[in-house]
Design a protein around this motif. Structure first.
Motif, PDB file in Angstrom:
ATOM      1  N   ALA A 230       0.808  -1.293   0.062  1.00  0.00           N
ATOM      2  CA  ALA A 230      -0.029  -0.149   0.034  1.00  0.00           C
ATOM      3  C   ALA A 230       0.861   1.254  -0.104  1.00  0.00           C
ATOM      4  O   ALA A 230       0.411   2.251  -0.659  1.00  0.00           O
ATOM      5  CB  ALA A 230      -1.155   0.030   1.300  1.00  0.00           C
ATOM      6  N   TYR A 231       1.974   1.304   0.669  1.00  0.00           N
ATOM      7  CA  TYR A 231       2.845   2.509   0.737  1.00  0.00           C
ATOM      8  C   TYR A 231       3.574   2.662  -0.581  1.00  0.00           C
ATOM      9  O   TYR A 231       3.674   3.645  -1.032  1.00  0.00           O
ATOM     10  CB  TYR A 231       4.301   2.133   1.857  1.00  0.00           C
ATOM     11  CG  TYR A 231       3.690   2.353   3.305  1.00  0.00           C
ATOM     12  CD1 TYR A 231       2.759   3.177   3.637  1.00  0.00           C
ATOM     13  CD2 TYR A 231       4.176   1.502   4.179  1.00  0.00           C
ATOM     14  CE1 TYR A 231       2.441   3.437   5.181  1.00  0.00           C
ATOM     15  CE2 TYR A 231       4.146   1.713   5.560  1.00  0.00           C
ATOM     16  CZ  TYR A 231       2.975   2.431   5.859  1.00  0.00           C
ATOM     17  OH  TYR A 231       2.925   2.578   7.198  1.00  0.00           O
ATOM     18  N   ILE A 232       3.716   1.390  -1.170  1.00  0.00           N
ATOM     19  CA  ILE A 232       4.436   1.563  -2.572  1.00  0.00           C
ATOM     20  C   ILE A 232       3.243   2.360  -3.468  1.00  0.00           C
ATOM     21  O   ILE A 232       3.655   3.231  -4.240  1.00  0.00           O
ATOM     22  CB  ILE A 232       4.773   0.313  -3.254  1.00  0.00           C
ATOM     23  CG1 ILE A 232       5.995  -0.102  -2.398  1.00  0.00           C
ATOM     24  CG2 ILE A 232       5.117   0.393  -4.634  1.00  0.00           C
ATOM     25  CD1 ILE A 232       6.374  -1.628  -2.420  1.00  0.00           C
TER      26      ILE A 232
ATOM     27  N   ASP B 270      13.667   3.211  -2.297  1.00  0.00           N
ATOM     28  CA  ASP B 270      12.426   2.661  -2.847  1.00  0.00           C
ATOM     29  C   ASP B 270      11.407   3.616  -2.918  1.00  0.00           C
ATOM     30  O   ASP B 270      10.611   3.717  -3.933  1.00  0.00           O
ATOM     31  CB  ASP B 270      11.825   1.470  -1.983  1.00  0.00           C
ATOM     32  CG  ASP B 270      12.518   0.292  -2.295  1.00  0.00           C
ATOM     33  OD1 ASP B 270      13.288   0.112  -3.201  1.00  0.00           O
ATOM     34  OD2 ASP B 270      12.104  -0.666  -1.374  1.00  0.00           O
ATOM     35  N   ASP B 271      11.408   4.568  -1.953  1.00  0.00           N
ATOM     36  CA  ASP B 271      10.343   5.728  -1.972  1.00  0.00           C
ATOM     37  C   ASP B 271      10.855   6.761  -3.367  1.00  0.00           C
ATOM     38  O   ASP B 271       9.979   7.291  -3.709  1.00  0.00           O
ATOM     39  CB  ASP B 271      10.341   6.658  -0.849  1.00  0.00           C
ATOM     40  CG  ASP B 271       9.705   5.922   0.418  1.00  0.00           C
ATOM     41  OD1 ASP B 271       8.953   4.901   0.228  1.00  0.00           O
ATOM     42  OD2 ASP B 271       9.658   6.469   1.283  1.00  0.00           O
ATOM     43  N   ILE B 272      12.098   6.933  -3.607  1.00  0.00           N
ATOM     44  CA  ILE B 272      12.650   7.942  -4.514  1.00  0.00           C
ATOM     45  C   ILE B 272      12.182   7.184  -5.620  1.00  0.00           C
ATOM     46  O   ILE B 272      11.697   7.969  -6.735  1.00  0.00           O
ATOM     47  CB  ILE B 272      14.221   8.106  -4.441  1.00  0.00           C
ATOM     48  CG1 ILE B 272      14.559   8.986  -3.189  1.00  0.00           C
ATOM     49  CG2 ILE B 272      14.700   8.618  -5.610  1.00  0.00           C
ATOM     50  CD1 ILE B 272      16.021   8.816  -2.827  1.00  0.00           C
ATOM     51  N   MET B 273      12.404   6.002  -5.864  1.00  0.00           N
ATOM     52  CA  MET B 273      12.061   5.261  -7.113  1.00  0.00           C
ATOM     53  C   MET B 273      10.335   5.443  -7.304  1.00  0.00           C
ATOM     54  O   MET B 273      10.216   5.696  -8.523  1.00  0.00           O
ATOM     55  CB  MET B 273      12.389   3.635  -7.157  1.00  0.00           C
ATOM     56  CG  MET B 273      12.220   3.176  -8.241  1.00  0.00           C
ATOM     57  SD  MET B 273      12.764   1.198  -8.403  1.00  0.00           S
ATOM     58  CE  MET B 273      11.558   0.803  -7.260  1.00  0.00           C
ATOM     59  N   THR B 274       9.729   5.026  -6.543  1.00  0.00           N
ATOM     60  CA  THR B 274       8.229   5.088  -6.556  1.00  0.00           C
ATOM     61  C   THR B 274       7.624   6.331  -7.058  1.00  0.00           C
ATOM     62  O   THR B 274       6.703   6.489  -7.689  1.00  0.00           O
ATOM     63  CB  THR B 274       7.375   4.283  -5.601  1.00  0.00           C
ATOM     64  OG1 THR B 274       7.960   4.967  -4.228  1.00  0.00           O
ATOM     65  CG2 THR B 274       7.894   2.934  -5.480  1.00  0.00           C
ATOM     66  N   ASN B 275       8.299   7.346  -6.198  1.00  0.00           N
ATOM     67  CA  ASN B 275       7.700   8.766  -6.627  1.00  0.00           C
ATOM     68  C   ASN B 275       8.101   9.162  -7.837  1.00  0.00           C
ATOM     69  O   ASN B 275       7.384   9.949  -8.546  1.00  0.00           O
ATOM     70  CB  ASN B 275       8.295   9.903  -5.351  1.00  0.00           C
ATOM     71  CG  ASN B 275       7.817   9.699  -3.967  1.00  0.00           C
ATOM     72  OD1 ASN B 275       6.842   9.099  -3.866  1.00  0.00           O
ATOM     73  ND2 ASN B 275       8.665  10.147  -2.943  1.00  0.00           N
ATOM     74  N   THR B 276       9.236   8.828  -8.378  1.00  0.00           N
ATOM     75  CA  THR B 276       9.914   8.993  -9.630  1.00  0.00           C
ATOM     76  C   THR B 276       9.120   8.553 -10.689  1.00  0.00           C
ATOM     77  O   THR B 276       8.576   9.182 -11.604  1.00  0.00           O
ATOM     78  CB  THR B 276      11.264   8.752  -9.867  1.00  0.00           C
ATOM     79  OG1 THR B 276      12.191   9.475  -8.895  1.00  0.00           O
ATOM     80  CG2 THR B 276      11.611   9.240 -11.109  1.00  0.00           C
ATOM     81  N   VAL B 277       8.385   7.303 -10.343  1.00  0.00           N
ATOM     82  CA  VAL B 277       7.459   6.478 -11.259  1.00  0.00           C
ATOM     83  C   VAL B 277       6.156   7.190 -11.287  1.00  0.00           C
ATOM     84  O   VAL B 277       5.563   7.415 -12.637  1.00  0.00           O
ATOM     85  CB  VAL B 277       7.386   5.084 -10.860  1.00  0.00           C
ATOM     86  CG1 VAL B 277       6.255   4.344 -11.545  1.00  0.00           C
ATOM     87  CG2 VAL B 277       8.629   4.306 -10.970  1.00  0.00           C
TER      88      VAL B 277
END
Length: 178
Positions: A94-96, A149-156
């Motif tokens: 859910a966080y992702i 992971d947060d940096i990657m998912t935010n960028t996505v």
């Protein structure tokens, strides 16, 4: 996963008034400055509704990511392992999803307001830089965990918003070819 997602989104809505309280004055201050620079370069002026929404979006993102936790609330300060939060449990999934969804409006509204954000590579770089800033601030203030992971998912999410802009623009052009 969806129960966590919906509950978290509902709890984050408490930051909407703060986003409005910061975003609207910010837009009122920045609009004449940006329009003056655009006029000098003979570019189109900002479309005010989209720019106001962009400022509100930025304010809400900052409020959610920097104010939703107490200072010093994180047990660990850094997680530099890529994909360390993926598939562990439904809460992390859910966080992702939330990280991606949080940045989709930012990507869409950035592309609506700024030509350079319409370029997919530049959009990725801007999303990465914005997320890196947020994660660094969380690390400095202790209001979250600095996670790759947060940096990657935010960028996505930023990229998804930019792609959504291009999809909407294609439909708009087909409807009104002018």
């Amino acid at each position: 996963m969806f129960q966590y997602f919906y509950r978290d989104i509902a709890s984050m809505m408490r930051f909407a008034p703060l986003g409005l309280a910061i975003g609207i004055p910010l837009a009122m201050i920045l609009t004449p400055i940006i329009n003056k620079k655009r006029e000098k370069r003979e570019e189109k002026r900002l479309f005010l509704p989209f720019f106001f929404l962009w400022c509100i979006c930025v304010a809400v993102i900052l409020a959610i990511t920097l104010l939703s936790r107490e200072s010093g609330s994180s047990n660990s300060t850094m997680d530099l392992k890529l994909f360390s939060t993926f598939g562990i449990n439904r809460r992390n999934d859910a966080y992702i999803a939330e990280n991606i969804v949080l940045f989709i409006p930012y990507g869409l509204l950035s592309a609506c307001n700024f030509k350079q954000c319409r370029n997919l590579v530049k959009s990725i770089l801007i999303g990465f830089a914005g997320s890196l800033f947020i994660e660094s601030m969380q690390l400095i203030t202790g209001r979250g965990i600095f996670q790759i992971d947060d940096i990657m998912t935010n960028t996505v999410g930023m990229l998804a918003g930019c792609i959504l802009y291009h999809i909407c623009n294609c439909f708009r052009r087909k409807k009104d070819p002018k």
